[in-house]
Design an enzyme around this catalytic site. Structure first.
Site, mmCIF file in Angstrom:
data_model
loop_
_atom_site.group_PDB
_atom_site.id
_atom_site.type_symbol
_atom_site.label_atom_id
_atom_site.label_comp_id
_atom_site.label_asym_id
_atom_site.label_seq_id
_atom_site.Cartn_x
_atom_site.Cartn_y
_atom_site.Cartn_z
ATOM 1 N N GLU A 111 37.923 -42.527 -3.581
ATOM 2 C CA GLU A 111 37.772 -43.911 -3.130
ATOM 3 C C GLU A 111 36.301 -44.313 -3.268
ATOM 4 O OE1 GLU A 111 41.413 -43.630 0.140
ATOM 5 O OE2 GLU A 111 39.344 -43.314 0.784
ATOM 6 N N GLU A 148 47.812 -41.532 -2.293
ATOM 7 C CA GLU A 148 47.796 -41.349 -0.846
ATOM 8 C C GLU A 148 48.590 -42.496 -0.230
ATOM 9 O OE1 GLU A 148 43.931 -41.045 0.914
ATOM 10 O OE2 GLU A 148 43.181 -39.639 -0.604
#
Length: 549
Positions: free
Chosen positions: A177, A288
């Site tokens: 991320e 995720e």
């Protein structure tokens, strides 16, 4: 004739090699074959700004997860999962020249092999080297890219070289991320610069891996949107870093589903955006996802919205499968102490995901914890420091009853303490009730009553650094009344804890006979005190141990 035969053999060999390379699985097929995935989170991706650990084992366990064992991966395979995403944080294992610590690379390879050897797909990535912490060195900005391009490419060259002979079951993910210099989530504060930097990093990753040759020429590679965002703008602005059939796009999704109707709407919207902005250009995986009713694991899984969580999971898996989108659930299902056994603590969640994908759980296994064998609260290597330590959850203590034993295996460690007067080599037992407090009553160590929460390791076996000892901490009723409502923490100084096991006291040799509480025979507790109204626990009656239920 001999030369002709040799030439034909060589040509045939080259044709065979070429065919094998051409047959390397395409990204679209890989996403289909990856089935249902799971993240081995908070493990190899753990990191510690103070870096108190000195071994790879301490690094791996510094966020409280146990050392990963092949039995855990085998359990996930037997439960129906086909993919394990292995997040890895690298920056604390790199020297000033960017070279990865050999021991760390070896440990990463061991865990990858656990997955591959079970016939599963493995996603290996660069994880908390990105994010919103000051230690994260990879940012989505042109300034950061210019500064760190060589280091980033050097890291991926080392990883790619280490694994270049692995087959199509291993996928690489370039970064996790990645945020801009302002740590902005979902969309960069400067969209032009932020999106350009993400695409620059994605291109560098793909080019570097391809240039290492071997199976990396055709390996399926994963690139994430800015911050792995599932926002349409972030999806639109992620470029395809190369033409061909071996790139996968990734997003993450953590919506807070409130009810079944809302969950369905959120999932339909997510998949619609994926189809419109990513799936029309390359295959997609949701690397995720979870719902905040099932993650993090310390939230009450069986709260009133438990049914909503399972509904959402079921619907998400069914709809992503229809769309051809892959999924990897973030942690949960088997977390913390349960990974050591291994066992599921959210078996119904695991079953929900598998049934949603395959239509049935027939033939799959979902082992759960057997409390009668005791529960491992921690296993690894944890250096005890002031204000830190090993937590024993109150829920685990409640499983046992009003009398609890904590078996503690530990060793002295003077290496980290320079001054002689710093060598306290002690351990404290504390409970959290509006702040950490020492347990001052109802404790014994190895059968010996103690005053206060401290016991000194040296008082039991000497003070040689590296010496190992197993001691048993016993709580009687008065101590348990304190900790049963709150977590117990074991902290100290100059000691490394390697294992913490919670169990009922002296379970071996105890009769399963239930005490007749109306009996005229005298009943005593384990401290030798006569009891007139025994509660749940272990007692002595007529010279024998019995369980009162």
């Amino acid at each position: 004739m001999c030369m002709k035969k040799t030439l034909l053999f060589v040509c045939g060999l080259l044709m065979c090699m070429s065919t094998q390379a051409g047959d390397f699985e395409k990204a679209k097929d890989a996403v289909t074959n990856m089935g249902v995935g799971w993240n081995l989170g908070n493990t190899l991706d753990a990191h510690d700004a103070s870096k108190t650990w000195t071994t790879t084992e301490q690094h791996e366990t510094c966020w409280g997860q146990p050392v990963t064992k092949p039995e855990l991966i085998k359990m996930m395979k037997e439960a129906g999962f086909s993919t394990i995403r292995v997040p890895v944080t690298w920056y604390q294992e790199m020297d000033s020249d960017g070279k990865v610590n050999e021991a760390w690379m070896k440990r990463v390879k061991e865990v990858v092999d656990y997955v591959i050897n079970n016939g599963m797909y493995c996603i290996l990535n660069v994880h908390h080297d990105t994010g919103d912490n000051s230690t994260h060195w990879l940012h989505a900005s042109s300034t950061n890219y210019k500064k760190n391009q060589a280091k980033f490419e050097g890291l991926w060259k080392q990883i790619a070289e280490e694994f270049k002979d692995y087959d199509q079951h291993l996928l690489f993910e370039g970064y996790n991320e990645m945020l801009d210099d302002n740590n902005t989530w979902n969309e960069p504060s400067n969209k032009t610069d932020g999106y350009k930097a993400i695409n620059d990093y994605a291109k560098s990753f793909v080019t570097t891996v391809r240039n290492t040759g071997g199976n990396n020429k055709d390996r399926n590679l994963i690139v994430n949107t800015y911050s792995a965002s599932s926002k349409p703008d972030a999806m639109k602005n992620l470029d395809l870093p190369e033409e061909g059939n071996h790139i996968i796009f990734q997003v993450h999704s953590y919506p807070d589903w409130q009810n079944k109707s809302n969950a369905k709407k959120e999932i339909d919207n997510l998949i619609s955006n994926i189809k419109s902005n990513l799936l029309n250009r390359a295959p997609v995986i949701i690397g995720e996802y979870a719902t905040f009713t099932t993650w993090p694991s310390d939230i009450d899984y069986y709260a009133t919205d438990h049914d909503v969580a399972l509904y959402a999971m079921d619907y998400l898996i069914q709809e992503t499968k229809k769309a051809g989108v892959g999924t990897c659930y973030w942690m949960g299902m088997s977390d913390g102490i349960y990974r050591s056994e291994p066992a599921f603590h959210q078996a119904d969640l695991a079953q929900t995901l598998i049934k949603a994908y395959y239509g049935s759980t027939d033939g799959y296994k979902y082992p759960v914890h057997d409390a009668s064998k005791g529960t491992i609260a921690f296993e690894g290597e944890k250096i005890l420091e002031w204000g830190q330590g090993v937590n024993v959850p109150s829920s685990m203590l409640k499983e046992v009853g009003n009398n609890v034993e904590v078996e503690l295996t530990y060793k002295l460690d003077y290496i980290n303490f320079e001054k002689e007067d710093d060598r306290y080599d002690d351990i404290q037992f504390m409970y959290n009730k509006g702040g950490w407090q020492k347990i001052t009553d109802g404790l014994s160590i190895d059968g010996k009553a103690i005053e206060g929460a401290d016991f000194y390791a040296s008082s039991f076996y000497g003070s040689k650094s590296g010496d190992t000892k197993t001691s048993v901490l016993t709580f009687n009723d008065s101590a348990f009344k304190l900790v049963s409502m709150n977590d117990l923490i074991i902290q100290g100084h100059g000691v490394i804890v390697t294992k913490v096991l919670v169990r009922a006291p002296e379970t071996s040799g105890i009769s399963n006979t239930i005490i007749n509480k109306n009996s005229d025979n005298s009943i005593y507790n384990l401290q030798g005190q006569r009891i007139t109204k025994p509660q749940r626990g272990i007692y002595i009656q007529n010279g024998k141990k019995h369980i009162a239920k």
